[in-house]
Write a protein that holds these residues in place. Sequence first.
Motif, PDB file in Angstrom:
ATOM      1  N   LEU A   1       4.847  25.478  63.529  1.00 58.84           N
ATOM      2  CA  LEU A   1       5.310  25.417  64.918  1.00 58.84           C
ATOM      3  C   LEU A   1       5.034  24.047  65.535  1.00 58.84           C
TER       4      LEU A   1
ATOM      5  N   LEU B   1      12.057  25.911  69.699  1.00 62.30           N
ATOM      6  CA  LEU B   1      12.597  26.623  68.549  1.00 62.30           C
ATOM      7  C   LEU B   1      14.033  27.057  68.805  1.00 62.30           C
TER       8      LEU B   1
ATOM      9  N   THR C   1       7.006  25.983  73.016  1.00 64.84           N
ATOM     10  CA  THR C   1       7.183  26.190  71.582  1.00 64.84           C
ATOM     11  C   THR C   1       8.441  27.000  71.298  1.00 64.84           C
ATOM     12  N   TYR C   2       8.657  28.046  72.070  1.00 63.86           N
ATOM     13  CA  TYR C   2       9.785  28.941  71.820  1.00 63.86           C
ATOM     14  C   TYR C   2      11.098  28.354  72.360  1.00 63.86           C
TER      15      TYR C   2
ATOM     16  N   THR D   1      13.803  24.889  60.058  1.00 63.35           N
ATOM     17  CA  THR D   1      13.289  26.034  60.806  1.00 63.35           C
ATOM     18  C   THR D   1      13.368  27.326  59.998  1.00 63.35           C
TER      19      THR D   1
END
Length: 230
Positions: free
Chosen positions: A183, A23, A19-20, A133
């Motif tokens: 997310l 991102l 997820t990160y 985002t």
Amino acid sequence: MNQHNPMEQYFGVFAESKTYMNLLYLLLAFPLGLAYFVLLITGFATGIPLIIIWVGLLILVLVFAISWALTAFERWLAMALLREQIPPMTRPIPAETSFWGRLKDYLANPVTWKGVLFLFLKFPIGLFTFIVTITGLSVSLSFILAPLLYRIGNIRIWYWRVDTMAEAAGLAVIGILILPAILHLFNWIAYWLGRFARSMLGIHSAPAAASISEVSPPTAYSADIQQSDT
């Protein structure tokens, strides 16, 4: 994570390292795309008119050399952050191949031209991902922090002004509930950007390169695609 538990799957997005990394890829897309766009536009706009005096040819050679290096960087970035398996950019070339043979192979390589197109498209794609985002994170985090912010700021949602702790706490609960959905949306966008990078940055007749990690794309977004491909 228990894939059969909807709540665990929904909130489990917080615990996934992918997820990160997704991102980070989405946030990097805009500044990188802007830099690529300025570089390529400046290079082509300067080199093409000057071809008649040969200086432009040297400029274009430099532009294509830089674009090849940036294409390789984008391939690495997609493999490192999105865990996408992307085939090599070139086929093996015999060591005895002459300079002109290598040049011919370079010009005939579809990745040469698809890479330039990818670098140009990185700007509008990056602009889109940046807006999505920043908007998604700003809305959800401002909701979550409402109990701390409503006294020192002016929190308004259309015609509703948050001016009590109860309202701020309710807004924080809403923020906690919608953040996982945001997310998941980011992961879905990153998944498709990875597929796009795979189609543009590798020769598909060549065997796929080993991914940097064995982590597969998010199951929620890839299962249906894999079934449709079969």
